[in-house]
Design an enzyme around this catalytic site. Structure first.
Site, PDB file in Angstrom:
ATOM      1  N   ILE A 180      19.454  58.783  53.856  1.00  0.00           N
ATOM      2  CA  ILE A 180      19.777  59.343  55.177  1.00  0.00           C
ATOM      3  C   ILE A 180      21.188  59.916  55.144  1.00  0.00           C
ATOM      4  CG2 ILE A 180      20.131  58.813  57.617  1.00  0.00           C
ATOM      5  CD1 ILE A 180      18.180  56.498  57.327  1.00  0.00           C
ATOM      6  N   LYS A 184      27.082  47.450  55.671  1.00  0.00           N
ATOM      7  CA  LYS A 184      26.827  48.821  56.139  1.00  0.00           C
ATOM      8  C   LYS A 184      27.364  49.020  57.548  1.00  0.00           C
ATOM      9  CE  LYS A 184      22.744  49.099  53.192  1.00  0.00           C
ATOM     10  NZ  LYS A 184      21.298  48.842  53.122  1.00  0.00           N
TER      11      LYS A 184
END
Lengths: 383, 383
Positions: free
Chosen positions: B119, B188
Site C-alpha cells: 500500500i 507501524k
C-alpha cells in the site's frame, strides 16, 4: 508561482481557499463570465488578459464543457503555461491533443482532479506504472449514482424518491443524466485507462449503461441473493489490446466495493507485483477536488510532476466478459433476438421478465439496450 | 544506480526480482549471514564490503530486528549512502536517530515498506501533509491477525483452529505473538503517526492489546449485534498533542474496514480539505513489499523523495476515547476495581461476564489488562 484560475465556481473556489494559506502560490488572475460577479481586482472577463500575461506560470481550468475549455487549454499550453484541469469531458475528448501540445511547449498538463475527486488516483496509477504493468482497473467514480444506489439499498426506497433527495441535497443536478446514465463515469474511465495502459483511448468507443431504470424490485432481488449493485467503470488490457465499459455491476455484499457508502468513490487497480490496490475517498466537492488540483500544482512547482506519453499503440478489443442480470419490462418482446442464445435462466419480477445470462460480452448486451433506448431495460454484470 | 541488499529473504528477494527488469538499477552486493548460501558472486558475509564500497549509492535493509540492523543503517547513512528499509521494529525504535543521520549526511532515509506492505501509505500520507494537517489515522495493518479475524467471522471457527490454518499457509509464524498481540501493528502505528503528525513518537508510549483471547462466543455476539471485530492502529492529534493506541475495535458490518478480507490491509487518514482517504492492498509478501522498496528507490533516483523532519514538538495526551466491550473470564473478580465506575451494562456469555462501558480512555481499560496479564480478558473499542 503565479496562477490563473479559469472559472470561480465550486472547484476553483476550493483551489482559491487552499492556496490562500500557501504563500508560495499567488492567484494572480481569475477568469469569470458574469460581469456582475467582478468582485475582486484580480478578476477578468477576458481570457487574453491571462494568455498574454507572461508572469502567469500555470493555468487552472475548471469551467467545464468542451468549448471554450479546449481552446483555452490549448492557448495556455501554447503560451508555455502549465495547465491543471478538473474538466473530465474536455480531457476525455482531447487528451492526446493536450498531451502533444504540452510536450511541444515543454510544460505540464495535469489531470488528477478529473477522476476520483480528492482520491489521489491518477498519481498513484502513474506511480504503480513505474514498476508494474497495470492490467486491470475498476471503480465507483460517480458520487451521485453511488448516493442513489446506497440509499436504495440501505433504506429500501425507490429510484425516483432517492433521486429527489439527492437533488435537494445538491448531490444531483436538475438534469441528472450525466451522473445516472454513465456519461460522467465514461469520461473518467477513458482518462484512467489512458493513464493506466499508457495509450490513447477513444472515449466514444466505451459502451455505457446507467442506473436510470433500476427499481426497488431489482434491489430487493439483489439483497435476497446477497448482492449489491454499483455503477462501475471497468478497464482491462492484455499485451496489445484493451477493453473498457461503464455499466452497473453486481458484487457480493461482503466486498469492500459493495460497502462504499453515500457519495464516496473507490478506485481499484491490479498490478503484477503490487497486486490489488484500492483507493477510497471523496469523489467530488470543492475542497477535495481543489486539493487534487493543488497537489498537481505543487508537483509541477517541485519538479515532481510526471509526463504523460501515450507510449503504447493499443487497440480496443473484446476482453471483458461476464454474466448479466437483465430485467425486461413487460411488452418488450424482441429481446430473445438479442439474448435468446445466452439465457441461463429466466424468471418473473412483478410484471417484468428477468434473464440471467451465461458468460458473454458487453457488446452483446449493449446491442439489446441500443435497440430499446426508449424502454426501461435494466442490466447489471456479475462482477 | 548501484544498490546493496542487506538480507536475501522474502522481501529482498522481491526487490531483486523487480530490479532485474529495470536496467537503471544494479544490485551490486548482497549481504547474507549463512556461508552455505553464498551462491552468487555479488554476495558477501561482511557488511564492511558494502560500507566501504564507494560505488554503492543506496542500501536496502530488510534483515529485521534491532541489532545489527540499527548499526548497519547508521553506518550506511554515515557513509553517505541512501537507506531504504522494510524493518518496522528498528524504525519504530530509532526513527529520529536515522532521520538526523540522513540529514547530517545529505542522503535519504525511506520507510514506505515498513507500514502497509504494498500500500502506498507513507508516500500518500506525506503528500496529503503538503496541503492538509492530518488529524486522524487508523487502519488494519497486520495481515495475519486480519486473516484470523476474517476466518473466524466468515467461517464461524474458533481462534486456535484458524491460527493453525494461518500457520500452515505461512501467514503466521510458529510463535505468532508479534502478529496477534499487536507488537507489529504498534511499530507501524508509531511510524505512521510520526509521519502524519510530523513529530517524534515514542513507540513504547503506545498502549497495545491484541486478539489472542478472542473467542467464537465473542464473534457470535458481535454478529448478532451487526458488528465486526478488527485489530486497529488508531492515532489522532489536536493542536499540540497526539494520541495513539493499538487494540481490537468493533465496526458496523457494512463499513469498508469491516469488509477487508483475508490478509489484506487498509490504512485510513483524515485531512482537513481532502476529507477521508482509505488505501487498501497487500500488507505483506515479497513482491508487494519489494514494490514499496523499489518505489522508494525510484523516488530517490528521480529526486522525488520527501525529507522527513519531525518539525513539530508534540506531547502524547489522552485524546482517544470510546466505549468498550470487555469479556472477563469466570473467576476474575477484581475487575470492578478497574471498571466498576464505567459500566454501562453487564451480561453473561457462557461462563464469562461481558461489560459494555460508557465512554472512557484506553488507559483506563489497559490498566485492567495490565493487572491481569495472565488472564484471558478480551477487550474491543466501539469505533
Amino acid at each position: 508561482m503565479n496562477i490563473a484560475l479559469l472559472g470561480f465556481g465550486v472547484v476553483c473556489g476550493g483551489v482559491y481557499d487552499i492556496l490562500k494559506n500557501m504563500p508560495e502560490y499567488n492567484v494572480k488572475k481569475i477568469l469569470i463570465r458574469n460581469p456582475a460577479k467582478l468582485t475582486m481586482d484580480c478578476m477578468t472577463l477576458d481570457f487574453a488578459d491571462i494568455e498574454n500575461d507572461s508572469e502567469i506560470d500555470l493555468v487552472v481550468e475548471a469551467i467545464g464543457g468542451l468549448h471554450p475549455a479546449r481552446e483555452y487549454i490549448l492557448a495556455a499550453l501554447n503560451a508555455k503555461k502549465h495547465v491543471v484541469t478538473a474538466n473530465k469531458a474536455v480531457v476525455a475528448a482531447y487528451f492526446d491533443e493536450f498531451v502533444a501540445a504540452a510536450k511541444e511547449n515543454g510544460v505540464k498538463f495535469m489531470v488528477e482532479a478529473t477522476s476520483g475527486g480528492g482520491i489521489p488516483w491518477i498519481k498513484n496509477l502513474q506511480r504503480v506504472g513505474r514498476i508494474d504493468k497495470v492490467t486491470k482497473l475498476h471503480g465507483i467514480m460517480n458520487g451521485t449514482s453511488n448516493f442513489i444506489l446506497s440509499a436504495m439499498t440501505c433504506e429500501g426506497k425507490d429510484f425516483s424518491d432517492v433521486l429527489k433527495t439527492a437533488q435537494e441535497l445538491g448531490y444531483a443536478e436538475a438534469d441528472p443524466s450525466a451522473d445516472i446514465d454513465g456519461d460522467d463515469v465514461r469520461n473518467k474511465c477513458a482518462i484512467s485507462a489512458a493513464i493506466a495502459f499508457d495509450t490513447k483511448v477513444d472515449v466514444n468507443s466505451i459502451m455505457q449503461a446507467g442506473i436510470r431504470h433500476i427499481t426497488k424490485a431489482d434491489i430487493d432481488w439483489f439483497k435476497e441473493n446477497g448482492l449489491v449493485c454499483k455503477l462501475f467503470a471497468t478497464a482491462v488490457c492484455d499485451k496489445d489490446n484493451f477493453d473498457a465499459v461503464v455499466e452497473p455491476v453486481l458484487l457480493g455484499c461482503d466486498t469492500v466495493e459493495a460497502n462504499v457508502p453515500k457519495n464516496y468513490n473507490i478506485t481499484c487497480l491490479y498490478g503484477e507485483t503490487i497486486g490489488e490496490v484500492k483507493l477510497y475517498g471523496q469523489g467530488a466537492g470543492g475542497l477535495p477536488t481543489g486539493n487534487a488540483i493543488v497537489q498537481d500544482i505543487i508537483d509541477i512547482n517541485t519538479n515532481n510532476a510526471f509526463d504523460i506519453s501515450f507510449g503504447k499503440e493499443m487497440n480496443k478489443a473484446e476482453i471483458i466478459r461476464g454474466k448479466y442480470y437483465i430485467r425486461i419490462p413487460a411488452g418488450l418482446e424482441n429481446y430473445t433476438e438479442f439474448i435468446g442464445d445466452i439465457t441461463e435462466k429466466t424468471f418473473t419480477l412483478g410484471d417484468d421478465t428477468v434473464v440471467v445470462t451465461t458468460e458473454t460480452t458487453p457488446a452483446k448486451i449493449h446491442s439489446l439496450l441500443d435497440a430499446n433506448k426508449d424502454k426501461a431495460v435494466f442490466v447489471a454484470r456479475y462482477f
